[in-house]
Design a protein around this motif. Structure first.
Motif, short mmCIF file in Angstrom:
data_model
loop_
_atom_site.label_atom_id
_atom_site.label_comp_id
_atom_site.label_asym_id
_atom_site.label_seq_id
_atom_site.Cartn_x
_atom_site.Cartn_y
_atom_site.Cartn_z
N ASN A 106 -16.63 -23.96 4.83
CA ASN A 106 -17.12 -22.68 4.43
C ASN A 106 -17.99 -22.74 3.35
OD1 ASN A 106 -16.31 -21.11 6.79
ND2 ASN A 106 -14.19 -21.08 5.86
N GLY A 107 -17.83 -23.83 2.55
CA GLY A 107 -18.40 -23.85 1.16
C GLY A 107 -18.10 -23.01 -0.01
N ARG A 108 -18.56 -23.55 -1.13
CA ARG A 108 -18.25 -22.81 -2.24
C ARG A 108 -19.08 -21.50 -2.67
NH1 ARG A 108 -19.18 -27.88 -3.88
NH2 ARG A 108 -17.69 -28.00 -5.56
N PHE A 109 -20.24 -21.24 -1.95
CA PHE A 109 -21.05 -20.32 -2.12
C PHE A 109 -20.64 -18.94 -1.93
CE2 PHE A 109 -24.41 -17.28 -0.20
CZ PHE A 109 -25.16 -17.01 -1.38
N LYS A 110 -19.98 -18.64 -1.14
CA LYS A 110 -19.18 -17.27 -1.03
C LYS A 110 -17.76 -17.28 -0.95
CE LYS A 110 -22.55 -14.48 1.39
NZ LYS A 110 -22.85 -13.88 2.46
N SER A 111 -17.14 -18.62 -1.69
CA SER A 111 -15.92 -18.79 -1.74
C SER A 111 -14.98 -17.49 -2.22
CB SER A 111 -15.58 -20.03 -2.43
OG SER A 111 -14.05 -20.54 -2.20
N SER A 113 -15.69 -14.52 -2.27
CA SER A 113 -15.35 -13.40 -1.41
C SER A 113 -14.39 -13.58 -0.40
CB SER A 113 -16.79 -13.20 -1.02
OG SER A 113 -17.24 -14.24 0.04
N ARG A 114 -13.96 -14.78 -0.16
CA ARG A 114 -12.82 -14.84 0.72
C ARG A 114 -11.39 -14.80 0.30
NH1 ARG A 114 -17.47 -18.15 2.55
NH2 ARG A 114 -16.57 -19.96 1.39
N ARG A 115 -11.49 -14.56 -0.92
CA ARG A 115 -10.14 -14.87 -2.01
C ARG A 115 -10.11 -13.70 -2.75
NH1 ARG A 115 -5.64 -14.61 -3.11
NH2 ARG A 115 -4.38 -16.25 -4.29
N ASN A 116 -10.95 -13.09 -3.58
CA ASN A 116 -10.97 -12.03 -4.60
C ASN A 116 -11.24 -10.69 -3.69
OD1 ASN A 116 -12.26 -10.08 -6.39
ND2 ASN A 116 -11.25 -11.42 -7.75
N LYS A 117 -10.48 -9.79 -3.53
CA LYS A 117 -10.67 -8.68 -2.82
C LYS A 117 -11.86 -7.62 -3.33
CE LYS A 117 -7.09 -9.70 -0.51
NZ LYS A 117 -6.56 -10.87 -0.83
N PHE A 118 -12.29 -7.95 -4.51
CA PHE A 118 -13.49 -6.95 -4.84
C PHE A 118 -14.66 -7.75 -4.71
CE2 PHE A 118 -16.57 -5.84 -8.54
CZ PHE A 118 -16.70 -4.44 -8.23
N ASP A 119 -14.69 -9.11 -4.74
CA ASP A 119 -15.72 -9.91 -4.31
C ASP A 119 -15.93 -9.51 -2.92
OD1 ASP A 119 -16.29 -10.59 -6.89
OD2 ASP A 119 -15.51 -12.51 -6.64
N LEU A 265 -18.79 -12.75 5.06
CA LEU A 265 -18.11 -13.38 4.10
C LEU A 265 -18.55 -14.96 4.23
CD1 LEU A 265 -14.64 -11.48 4.31
CD2 LEU A 265 -16.52 -11.35 2.62
N GLY A 266 -19.57 -15.29 4.85
CA GLY A 266 -19.87 -16.85 5.17
C GLY A 266 -18.87 -17.52 5.93
N ILE A 267 -18.01 -16.98 6.74
CA ILE A 267 -16.99 -17.75 7.52
C ILE A 267 -17.80 -18.55 8.81
CG2 ILE A 267 -14.80 -17.59 9.00
CD1 ILE A 267 -14.33 -16.81 6.34
#
Length: 420
Positions: A106-111, A113-119, A265-267
């Protein structure tokens, strides 16, 4: 880059194979794969360590903070085909390592946003996907500044956690400020400090869970669960989740919205656990976990539907389970996951009425029960609920009847307690 499905056994790396992620190692080894483990931190939270056995893996690499060191250690693994997170704490590190090692990623670009709820919410807004009104604050002054725009009722919760950890419902401004002070700079579920806190509009309606798998940006829906919770004022208690077999208009709406969330989310690869609130048929995201659903009982789910969320994820990477037809086969059994609730506190002396519970027609297993002699608090959140009961049966009504029967047994005194 286009990736191919795994055609023969190879080497897999699981980042933080805790919780449901523990199922990966056995299932992959049964298919002839070598399985390695990466521990994302030296200091793993106690409740995560309980389910972890490093001896099941060919090696356990510990990330001490030196990223290049762990990256170079993993480069020594022969025939590395996939690197995946086992639980929430492993998501970001897995994104970085899989990208740098040339594995499907899934890469680092939107990483974040897949962990931080605000992002996560910001990514949805950027893609014109419906999201709750959300703010991220680090002080009472910041909270005061956004409180009018936020409105009431509202929710205060950590930016990075899971379940109901630190999730507090606020109906007055005083409760909002008190909730912030309670969780700001507190240690969350995963052992990290809540440096900043989410303030979000309270979503109302019925909660649903959609578990998915993805490969090369193509998404398939593995499971949809109806979530039933008990409102206890400032938070919710988990009651039970029911696996849905229906695929009517509501379910199709959930599926369409879920896929738009995954895209935002770039999944592109792997499993996701998506929590939604549905009000008048309209879904809105609560949060996404880019990893398998928590609390999976693999044997129960495999018996009921031929796969669990973890095994479906593996099958997806192996080239099976990517078409929706794989999941839309006839179900064998209905399933409910029932969270235990303790109405009293004390020292656990013994369990009562276990034979009544085990003879319920849909009974499958009880897991996560406290040891005799443990301190049992009154259940106020997910982390204080003392175990899970799994029910499964060919008849839906039998499962629902057994949920009610179990609650009656539990209320009558399943736990025999003595005062602290």
């Amino acid at each position: 880059m286009n990736y191919t499905f795994q055609k023969k056994p190879g080497s897999w790396v699981i980042v933080d194979g805790f919780g449901s992620g523990k199922h990966y190692v056995r299932l992959l080894k049964e298919k002839g794969n070598n399985v390695y483990h990466v521990q994302s931190t030296e200091n793993v939270a106690e409740y995560l360590r309980k389910s972890f056995d490093p001896h099941q893996y060919k090696a356990n690499f510990i990330h001490t903070g030196d990223y290049e060191k762990i990256l170079n250690e993993l480069r020594s693994i022969e025939d590395l085909v996939f690197l995946v997170p086992g639980c929430e704490t492993g998501v970001v590190l897995a994104d970085f390592l899989s990208e740098d090692l040339g594995a499907p990623t899934n890469g680092r670009f939107k990483s974040s946003s897949r962990r931080n709820k605000f992002d996560m919410v910001k990514a949805l807004y950027a893609s014109n996907v419906r999201a709750a009104k959300t703010f991220c604050v680090g002080s009472l002054e910041e909270l005061e500044a956004i409180s009018k725009e936020l409105g009431l009722p509202a929710v205060i919760k950590p930016c990075e956690s899971a379940g109901s950890d630190g999730v507090l419902i606020c109906k007055t401004k005083a409760e909002l400020f008190a909730a912030f002070q309670k969780i700001h700079r507190a240690i969350n579920f995963f052992g990290s400090v809540n440096e900043r806190v989410i303030a979000q509009q309270l979503l109302v309606g019925k909660q649903y869970i959609v578990n998915t798998v993805s490969f090369e940006g193509r998404h398939a829906i593995a499971e949809i669960w109806e979530d039933n919770r008990e409102d206890v004022g400032s938070t919710y208690l988990y009651n039970y989740e029911r696996l849905l077999q229906e695929r009517g208009r509501l379910e199709e709406t959930l599926i369409e919205y879920t896929k738009s969330v995954l895209d935002a989310l770039g999944i592109r690869f792997g499993p996701c656990h998506v929590e939604l609130m549905v009000d008048d048929g309209v879904p809105t995201l609560i949060e996404v976990g880019a990893r398998p659903a928590g609390g999976i009982q693999h044997e129960v789910m495999h018996d009921a539907q031929g796969y669990s969320h973890v095994s479906a994820s593996i099958d997806c990477y192996l080239g099976r389970g990517l078409t929706q037809a794989y999941f839309d086969r006839d179900f064998a059994k209905h399933v409910a996951s029932v969270s235990l609730i303790s109405r009293h506190s004390g020292i656990l002396k013994r369990y009562r009425s276990m034979e009544k519970i085990e003879t319920l027609p849909s009974f499958k297993c009880l897991v996560g029960l406290p040891d005799i002699g443990s301190q049992i608090p009154v259940s106020k959140s997910l982390d204080t609920q003392p175990g899970i009961l799994m029910l499964s049966h060919e008849r839906k009504q039998q499962v629902l009847d057994d949920v009610d029967a179990f609650r009656a047994i539990e209320l009558d005194g399943m736990f025999e307690l003595e005062n602290f």
